[in-house]
Design a protein around this motif. Structure first.
Motif, PDB file in Angstrom:
ATOM      1  N   HIS A 137      -0.248  59.279 -26.990  1.00  0.00           N
ATOM      2  CA  HIS A 137      -0.508  60.715 -27.009  1.00  0.00           C
ATOM      3  C   HIS A 137       0.768  61.544 -26.894  1.00  0.00           C
ATOM      4  O   HIS A 137       0.706  62.725 -26.549  1.00  0.00           O
ATOM      5  CB  HIS A 137      -1.486  61.076 -25.882  1.00  0.00           C
ATOM      6  CG  HIS A 137      -2.817  60.437 -26.041  1.00  0.00           C
ATOM      7  ND1 HIS A 137      -3.092  59.181 -25.580  1.00  0.00           N
ATOM      8  CD2 HIS A 137      -3.952  60.879 -26.646  1.00  0.00           C
ATOM      9  CE1 HIS A 137      -4.342  58.867 -25.882  1.00  0.00           C
ATOM     10  NE2 HIS A 137      -4.885  59.878 -26.530  1.00  0.00           N
ATOM     11  N   ASP A 138       1.913  60.948 -27.189  1.00  0.00           N
ATOM     12  CA  ASP A 138       3.180  61.652 -26.991  1.00  0.00           C
ATOM     13  C   ASP A 138       3.335  62.906 -27.858  1.00  0.00           C
ATOM     14  O   ASP A 138       4.088  63.804 -27.516  1.00  0.00           O
ATOM     15  CB  ASP A 138       4.372  60.710 -27.190  1.00  0.00           C
ATOM     16  CG  ASP A 138       4.481  60.141 -28.593  1.00  0.00           C
ATOM     17  OD1 ASP A 138       3.542  60.308 -29.402  1.00  0.00           O
ATOM     18  OD2 ASP A 138       5.507  59.505 -28.889  1.00  0.00           O
ATOM     19  N   GLU A 139       2.598  62.997 -28.962  1.00  0.00           N
ATOM     20  CA  GLU A 139       2.703  64.173 -29.830  1.00  0.00           C
ATOM     21  C   GLU A 139       1.754  65.303 -29.410  1.00  0.00           C
ATOM     22  O   GLU A 139       1.784  66.382 -29.977  1.00  0.00           O
ATOM     23  CB  GLU A 139       2.448  63.778 -31.292  1.00  0.00           C
ATOM     24  CG  GLU A 139       1.000  63.479 -31.637  1.00  0.00           C
ATOM     25  CD  GLU A 139       0.508  62.085 -31.242  1.00  0.00           C
ATOM     26  OE1 GLU A 139      -0.643  61.779 -31.552  1.00  0.00           O
ATOM     27  OE2 GLU A 139       1.252  61.301 -30.617  1.00  0.00           O
ATOM     28  N   VAL A 140       0.946  65.067 -28.394  1.00  0.00           N
ATOM     29  CA  VAL A 140      -0.004  66.080 -27.930  1.00  0.00           C
ATOM     30  C   VAL A 140       0.684  66.938 -26.866  1.00  0.00           C
ATOM     31  O   VAL A 140       1.133  66.425 -25.840  1.00  0.00           O
ATOM     32  CB  VAL A 140      -1.288  65.438 -27.357  1.00  0.00           C
ATOM     33  CG1 VAL A 140      -2.257  66.517 -26.887  1.00  0.00           C
ATOM     34  CG2 VAL A 140      -1.935  64.522 -28.383  1.00  0.00           C
ATOM     35  N   SER A 141       0.743  68.229 -27.112  1.00  0.00           N
ATOM     36  CA  SER A 141       1.431  69.128 -26.181  1.00  0.00           C
ATOM     37  C   SER A 141       0.554  69.455 -24.977  1.00  0.00           C
ATOM     38  O   SER A 141      -0.670  69.326 -25.021  1.00  0.00           O
ATOM     39  CB  SER A 141       1.814  70.431 -26.901  1.00  0.00           C
ATOM     40  OG  SER A 141       0.649  71.188 -27.182  1.00  0.00           O
ATOM     41  N   ARG A 142       1.195  69.923 -23.921  1.00  0.00           N
ATOM     42  CA  ARG A 142       0.468  70.350 -22.720  1.00  0.00           C
ATOM     43  C   ARG A 142      -0.518  71.470 -23.053  1.00  0.00           C
ATOM     44  O   ARG A 142      -1.580  71.572 -22.444  1.00  0.00           O
ATOM     45  CB  ARG A 142       1.435  70.823 -21.639  1.00  0.00           C
ATOM     46  CG  ARG A 142       2.173  69.707 -20.965  1.00  0.00           C
ATOM     47  CD  ARG A 142       3.034  70.278 -19.831  1.00  0.00           C
ATOM     48  NE  ARG A 142       3.867  69.246 -19.283  1.00  0.00           N
ATOM     49  CZ  ARG A 142       3.665  68.699 -18.088  1.00  0.00           C
ATOM     50  NH1 ARG A 142       2.673  69.117 -17.354  1.00  0.00           N
ATOM     51  NH2 ARG A 142       4.462  67.758 -17.656  1.00  0.00           N
ATOM     52  N   ALA A 143      -0.148  72.312 -24.010  1.00  0.00           N
ATOM     53  CA  ALA A 143      -1.021  73.418 -24.399  1.00  0.00           C
ATOM     54  C   ALA A 143      -2.356  72.898 -24.940  1.00  0.00           C
ATOM     55  O   ALA A 143      -3.403  73.481 -24.681  1.00  0.00           O
ATOM     56  CB  ALA A 143      -0.333  74.291 -25.448  1.00  0.00           C
ATOM     57  N   VAL A 144      -2.320  71.796 -25.662  1.00  0.00           N
ATOM     58  CA  VAL A 144      -3.563  71.215 -26.188  1.00  0.00           C
ATOM     59  C   VAL A 144      -4.422  70.703 -25.044  1.00  0.00           C
ATOM     60  O   VAL A 144      -5.630  70.954 -24.996  1.00  0.00           O
ATOM     61  CB  VAL A 144      -3.267  70.086 -27.203  1.00  0.00           C
ATOM     62  CG1 VAL A 144      -4.531  69.308 -27.550  1.00  0.00           C
ATOM     63  CG2 VAL A 144      -2.625  70.646 -28.455  1.00  0.00           C
ATOM     64  N   TRP A 145      -3.811  70.000 -24.079  1.00  0.00           N
ATOM     65  CA  TRP A 145      -4.583  69.463 -22.945  1.00  0.00           C
ATOM     66  C   TRP A 145      -5.248  70.575 -22.149  1.00  0.00           C
ATOM     67  O   TRP A 145      -6.316  70.383 -21.581  1.00  0.00           O
ATOM     68  CB  TRP A 145      -3.692  68.652 -22.002  1.00  0.00           C
ATOM     69  CG  TRP A 145      -3.058  67.433 -22.560  1.00  0.00           C
ATOM     70  CD1 TRP A 145      -1.728  67.126 -22.530  1.00  0.00           C
ATOM     71  CD2 TRP A 145      -3.690  66.312 -23.200  1.00  0.00           C
ATOM     72  NE1 TRP A 145      -1.508  65.904 -23.120  1.00  0.00           N
ATOM     73  CE2 TRP A 145      -2.693  65.385 -23.549  1.00  0.00           C
ATOM     74  CE3 TRP A 145      -5.006  66.016 -23.541  1.00  0.00           C
ATOM     75  CZ2 TRP A 145      -2.959  64.186 -24.189  1.00  0.00           C
ATOM     76  CZ3 TRP A 145      -5.280  64.815 -24.203  1.00  0.00           C
ATOM     77  CH2 TRP A 145      -4.269  63.917 -24.506  1.00  0.00           C
ATOM     78  N   SER A 146      -4.613  71.749 -22.094  1.00  0.00           N
ATOM     79  CA  SER A 146      -5.156  72.841 -21.277  1.00  0.00           C
ATOM     80  C   SER A 146      -6.121  73.746 -22.039  1.00  0.00           C
ATOM     81  O   SER A 146      -6.666  74.679 -21.454  1.00  0.00           O
ATOM     82  CB  SER A 146      -4.015  73.659 -20.674  1.00  0.00           C
ATOM     83  OG  SER A 146      -3.238  74.246 -21.698  1.00  0.00           O
ATOM     84  N   ARG A 147      -6.349  73.486 -23.314  1.00  0.00           N
ATOM     85  CA  ARG A 147      -7.335  74.288 -24.046  1.00  0.00           C
ATOM     86  C   ARG A 147      -8.701  74.146 -23.381  1.00  0.00           C
ATOM     87  O   ARG A 147      -9.071  73.070 -22.905  1.00  0.00           O
ATOM     88  CB  ARG A 147      -7.445  73.826 -25.500  1.00  0.00           C
ATOM     89  CG  ARG A 147      -6.239  74.181 -26.327  1.00  0.00           C
ATOM     90  CD  ARG A 147      -6.396  73.690 -27.749  1.00  0.00           C
ATOM     91  NE  ARG A 147      -5.160  73.925 -28.481  1.00  0.00           N
ATOM     92  CZ  ARG A 147      -4.877  73.383 -29.654  1.00  0.00           C
ATOM     93  NH1 ARG A 147      -5.751  72.587 -30.254  1.00  0.00           N
ATOM     94  NH2 ARG A 147      -3.739  73.646 -30.243  1.00  0.00           N
TER      95      ARG A 147
END
Length: 177
Positions: A137-147
């Motif tokens: 999941h290294d390409e997934v940004s923190r912003a995506v996780w917090s959606r």
């Protein structure tokens, strides 16, 4: 010549038995061998599905080693901020199932891949803490996780629409806006 034919027959028979045993279910309820590279065998276990999936996805046992599952199940009274205590019989039953199908049980290719990045004495408490998960999941940004539609990295089903069926292939990922 007769020995050669007999030898070929033995090799063929052994090969066929190996192929058959690879696809037969094990006593733990897990089919031997995985489908695709990021597909888990279909698991069935009543208590695991009923108790664990009542609050979140029933995480695949192959995502953590036995020692991790012991930690998780041993701390159900403080399970990530919740009291998820179970009666001792149910708790022991689920733990046996998790251990039998854990990453280091050797029952799935996914578990073998997870274990490549976990030391023999390591016991991460969260799937999201494993090096395997972080790398995948290294390409997934923190912003995506917090959606709002995702919530956190622990919500597999938000993006992996077939997570409940054990499918985690990148081709089936749909990241919510």
């Amino acid at each position: 010549m007769n020995y050669l034919l007999r030898g070929i027959g033995v090799v063929t028979a052994v090969g066929m038995i190996s192929l058959l045993s690879f696809s037969l279910p094990s006593p733990s309820g897990e089919a031997r061998g995985d489908g695709g590279s990021d597909t888990l065998p279909k698991l069935t276990h009543k208590n695991w599905q009923q108790e664990c999936a009542s609050c979140h996805i029933a995480y695949a046992p192959a995502f953590l080693p036995k020692a991790s599952w012991r930690r998780v199940m041993g701390g159900l009274d403080q399970h990530f901020g919740e009291n998820a205590s179970l009666d001792p019989v149910t708790q022991a039953d689920i733990l046996r199932f998790l251990e039998a199908n854990a990453a280091d049980a050797g029952t799935s290719r996914m578990g073998n891949r997870v274990m490549r990045d976990i030391g023999p004495k390591d016991a991460p408490l969260r799937v999201t803490e494993t090096r395997w998960f972080v790398r995948k999941h290294d390409e997934v940004s923190r912003a995506v996780w917090s959606r709002k539609a995702v919530g956190s990295a622990a919500n597999c089903a938000a993006c992996h629409r077939q997570a409940e069926q054990g499918v985690f292939d990148e081709d089936t990922v749909n990241i919510p806006k």
